[in-house]
Design an enzyme around this catalytic site. Structure first.
Site, short mmCIF file in Angstrom:
data_model
loop_
_atom_site.label_atom_id
_atom_site.label_comp_id
_atom_site.label_asym_id
_atom_site.label_seq_id
_atom_site.Cartn_x
_atom_site.Cartn_y
_atom_site.Cartn_z
N CYS A 194 7.23 4.00 2.01
CA CYS A 194 7.21 3.82 3.46
C CYS A 194 8.58 3.48 4.02
CB CYS A 194 6.22 2.71 3.84
SG CYS A 194 4.54 3.01 3.30
N SER B 148 0.81 -1.22 0.00
CA SER B 148 0.00 0.00 0.00
C SER B 148 0.84 1.26 0.00
CB SER B 148 -0.92 0.02 1.23
OG SER B 148 -0.15 0.02 2.41
N CYS B 149 2.15 1.14 0.11
CA CYS B 149 2.97 2.34 0.20
C CYS B 149 4.29 2.13 -0.51
CB CYS B 149 3.23 2.70 1.66
SG CYS B 149 4.30 4.14 1.86
N GLY B 150 4.58 2.99 -1.48
CA GLY B 150 5.80 2.84 -2.25
C GLY B 150 7.00 3.54 -1.65
#
Length: 283
Positions: A123, A119-121
């Site tokens: 993070c 969900s996070c590129g």
């Protein structure tokens, strides 16, 4: 080989209008999610959760978004690495990328933690300053023009090609469109449990096809427009990003600085234009 979707047995519970409860067991299809380890010149670089499929595109696009690559000739080799699953079969969960001689490895001061979620590129990026990367391409000077009608038609065109979403309801999509006199044309669509993975797969496809920088194109995404997606568009030379949901404040700021046309809430008959609105023909 790992699969993009899997069949599972589920218990479905439905409450009727009169308050009755129906329970039945049935088969359902869920989106696949597996870890992918990316090795760079033989060294572990990052692990991300992704929907299996188009893994070489994902690896190449991820390296574009990291500022490591801007053309395919910077890659000397791209292959699956060794690895087996619990049954001893090849797992296809490791991709090894060998950079061409002279291509610099990423700055170790911006090295990621071992794990990046689907969900996070960004993070895992160790330093917030490392998130804002300079693009090699002049996106601000791109002469793209698109009618508002064509822009509003992109979400439906994207949805019509989302085969994995149709059977799972659980993946994001990114589609790359060119704009011509006969309207938009879909060049590439990719689906993934992660929004940023879907975009990386599109960008990686373009890199491997020798199409980067992606001048004159529009990137349509199925979810919201975050800072990381604007950055990925910038690094790939994409002049316009459209989303069916909202952008973040930082996404708008970066789009303004980069000269990217950013559109949000593109649904039905309306769209919000946040930056470089002159590219959208409204008369």
């Amino acid at each position: 080989m790992v699969r993009a979707s899997r069949r599972r047995r589920v218990t479905r519970v439905r409450v009727s209008d009169d308050g009755g409860v129906d329970v039945d067991a049935r088969a359902d299809t869920v989106a696949g999610e597996e870890p992918l380890e990316l090795r760079l010149n033989g060294r572990p670089f990052t692990v991300t959760m992704r929907t299996p499929g188009d893994d070489f595109d994902l690896a190449a696009g991820f390296l574009v978004s990291e500022g490591v690559l801007s053309s395919m000739d910077q890659i000397e080799g791209l292959r699956y690495g060794p690895g087996v699953d619990a049954e001893g079969r090849a797992s296809y969960n490791i991709v090894e990328v060998n950079l061409a001689p002279g291509v610099a490895l990423p700055d170790t001061s911006a090295e990621r933690h071992v794990y990046t979620s689907s969900s996070c590129g960004i993070c895992g990026t160790a330093s917030i300053e490392a998130v804002t990367k300079a693009s090699a391409f002049d996106v601000a000077g791109d002469g793209l023009r698109i009618t508002v009608a064509d822009l509003l038609g992109l979400p439906d065109a994207l949805r019509a090609e989302q085969s994995l979403f149709s059977i799972t309801g659980g993946v994001h999509a990114a589609g790359l469109f060119t704009v011509g006199s006969d309207g938009p044309r879909l060049l590439c669509l990719r689906e993934d449990v992660g929004r940023h993975n879907a975009v990386d797969k599109v960008v990686g496809w373009a890199l491997r096809e020798g199409r980067v920088p992606l001048a004159g194109t529009v990137l349509q995404v199925s979810g919201r427009a975050s800072f990381e997606l604007v950055q990925k568009a910038h690094l790939a030379g994409i002049p316009a990003l459209a989303a069916v949901s909202a952008p973040s404040s930082l996404a708008v700021e970066l789009a303004e600085q980069a000269g990217i046309t950013l559109a949000g809430f593109s649904r039905g008959r309306s769209v919000n234009l946040y930056t470089r609105t002159e590219r959208v023909i409204t008369d």
